[in-house]
Scaffold this motif. Sequence first.
Motif, mmCIF file in Angstrom:
data_model
loop_
_atom_site.group_PDB
_atom_site.id
_atom_site.type_symbol
_atom_site.label_atom_id
_atom_site.label_comp_id
_atom_site.label_asym_id
_atom_site.label_seq_id
_atom_site.Cartn_x
_atom_site.Cartn_y
_atom_site.Cartn_z
ATOM 1 N N SER A 295 0.827 -1.209 0.000
ATOM 2 C CA SER A 295 0.000 0.000 0.000
ATOM 3 C C SER A 295 0.860 1.256 0.000
ATOM 4 C CB SER A 295 -0.931 0.015 1.217
ATOM 5 O OG SER A 295 -0.194 0.103 2.421
ATOM 6 N N THR A 296 2.095 1.145 0.477
ATOM 7 C CA THR A 296 3.010 2.291 0.516
ATOM 8 C C THR A 296 3.651 2.556 -0.841
ATOM 9 O OG1 THR A 296 3.526 1.864 2.847
ATOM 10 C CG2 THR A 296 5.081 3.232 1.626
ATOM 11 N N VAL A 297 4.007 1.476 -1.553
ATOM 12 C CA VAL A 297 4.782 1.640 -2.787
ATOM 13 C C VAL A 297 3.940 1.568 -4.049
ATOM 14 C CG1 VAL A 297 6.841 0.703 -1.696
ATOM 15 C CG2 VAL A 297 5.328 -0.840 -2.957
ATOM 16 N N SER A 298 2.648 1.215 -3.933
ATOM 17 C CA SER A 298 1.847 1.014 -5.143
ATOM 18 C C SER A 298 0.466 1.635 -4.990
ATOM 19 C CB SER A 298 1.705 -0.486 -5.436
ATOM 20 O OG SER A 298 0.758 -1.087 -4.573
ATOM 21 N N ASN A 299 -0.363 1.384 -6.004
ATOM 22 C CA ASN A 299 -1.732 1.882 -5.994
ATOM 23 C C ASN A 299 -2.708 0.922 -5.331
ATOM 24 O OD1 ASN A 299 -1.526 -0.101 -7.896
ATOM 25 N ND2 ASN A 299 -2.458 1.053 -9.571
ATOM 26 N N ALA A 300 -2.224 -0.184 -4.779
ATOM 27 C CA ALA A 300 -3.101 -1.150 -4.112
ATOM 28 C C ALA A 300 -3.515 -0.617 -2.741
ATOM 29 C CB ALA A 300 -2.387 -2.490 -3.957
ATOM 30 N N GLY B 223 -0.435 -4.813 -7.031
ATOM 31 C CA GLY B 223 -0.175 -3.382 -7.054
ATOM 32 C C GLY B 223 0.864 -3.046 -8.093
ATOM 33 N N GLN B 224 0.672 -1.909 -8.769
ATOM 34 C CA GLN B 224 1.649 -1.459 -9.764
ATOM 35 C C GLN B 224 2.580 -0.455 -9.135
ATOM 36 O OE1 GLN B 224 0.413 -0.428 -13.859
ATOM 37 N NE2 GLN B 224 1.411 1.529 -13.538
ATOM 38 N N ILE B 225 3.881 -0.708 -9.273
ATOM 39 C CA ILE B 225 4.895 0.176 -8.696
ATOM 40 C C ILE B 225 5.557 0.931 -9.843
ATOM 41 C CG2 ILE B 225 7.030 0.275 -7.370
ATOM 42 C CD1 ILE B 225 6.135 -2.364 -6.062
ATOM 43 N N ASN B 226 5.479 2.232 -9.815
ATOM 44 C CA ASN B 226 6.074 3.071 -10.852
ATOM 45 C C ASN B 226 7.494 3.450 -10.468
ATOM 46 O OD1 ASN B 226 3.683 3.160 -12.462
ATOM 47 N ND2 ASN B 226 2.832 4.657 -11.025
ATOM 48 N N VAL B 227 8.397 3.252 -11.408
ATOM 49 C CA VAL B 227 9.803 3.613 -11.220
ATOM 50 C C VAL B 227 10.129 4.648 -12.290
ATOM 51 C CG1 VAL B 227 12.174 2.793 -11.091
ATOM 52 C CG2 VAL B 227 10.298 1.295 -10.397
ATOM 53 N N GLY B 228 10.208 5.904 -11.914
ATOM 54 C CA GLY B 228 10.379 6.942 -12.918
ATOM 55 C C GLY B 228 9.068 7.200 -13.642
ATOM 56 N N MET C 86 3.543 -6.035 -8.264
ATOM 57 C CA MET C 86 3.860 -6.753 -7.020
ATOM 58 C C MET C 86 2.603 -7.466 -6.531
ATOM 59 S SD MET C 86 5.330 -5.146 -3.443
ATOM 60 C CE MET C 86 6.996 -4.900 -4.065
ATOM 61 N N ALA C 87 2.765 -8.704 -6.063
ATOM 62 C CA ALA C 87 1.639 -9.491 -5.567
ATOM 63 C C ALA C 87 1.801 -9.751 -4.077
ATOM 64 C CB ALA C 87 1.544 -10.818 -6.316
#
Length: 364
Positions: free
Chosen positions: A176-181, A198-203, A210-211
């Motif tokens: 929940s901290t690093v993604s939109n989940a 959750g999808q983690i955006n890098v740049g 991530m699951a």
Amino acid sequence: MFSDSVELTVSSGKGGAGCVAFRREKFVIQGGPNGGDGGRGGDVYFKVDNNTHTLAHFQGNKNLKAENGRPGMGSNMAGKSGQKLVITVPPGTQVVDVETGEVVLDLLEDGKEVLFLQGGKGGLGNVHFKSSTNQRPMYAQPGEPGVTRIVKLDLKLIADVGLVGFPNVGKSTLISTVSNARPEVANYEFTTLTPKLGQINVGDFDSYIMADIPGIIGGASEGKGLGLKFLRHIERTKTLLFMIDLASYLEMEYQYQTLKEELEKFSPLLAERNYAIALTRADAMSPEEAVEKSSAFLAMLGLSPVQKSRFGFDEGYPVFEQEHFEKEFYDPSKPAFVAPISSAVHLNIKPLTYALYHLIVTER
């Protein structure tokens, strides 16, 4: 509601019957048979749709059938073919034949449409059976029956990184901290009852998935807890992130060894995936204690902390990183990196996402 397994009865359409008819018009002296052919039964297709994430829409409809072909008609008119049935499923769905246990289809690619069952052929009308010795055929073929199969749909989520850890170690908090989940986060075990992506955006242009699955406990591979039901959701992940709780009453070595053993029992191939280790809840103790416990864990694994992190991990804590993530240099017997983190105070969270991204990119 999340649903990752459902049993369906799937049938293709029956072919339409051919027609027995004759041309009878006042001024047509030699009118003969003119019965048309029956229409073909509808086919059954499976289609992968990235906008679908669960099999819950099948719960109220477990008997799926394509349309039957229409019968032929006089004047050599063929019957209409049955409409095909398209069954929409999320990526990662396996179609398993219930009778044989065989995996018939493994559906991964978004937008792909695969033929599963062919509809029955339409019967020939009596016009096909006329001859010099049979000028008045009273026979037409019935349509061929469709095909019925009982199948089980199993969904195995597709993600780049799978989180593995005991209940309540901070997996949901991290995703929940690093993604939109937005999973449920609470201070009790088995808060997560269903997998989350959750999808983690890098740049600006790069991202990865991530699951988060329910916590694994000892004996999960034998059916204890929720682990057995959901371990399959990380079977497709190329990278695993072990989450070891620094502040837990369970020894860190016990957590790590138990997780490794349960993965090995569930799937030897899964146990061979590239992996990294996050030592969670570093904020739940003094920095000195966190450093001491992290150092002891690295020593237990036979690893030495790096002098300077390539990914920007906080140098006030002991961190291990393999020098190269590329396949030709990567050592699969060791974790790619080990680092203390805290989602609550964002300790080492950004460096963690960058390090995971670089590990994933080398695997693609």
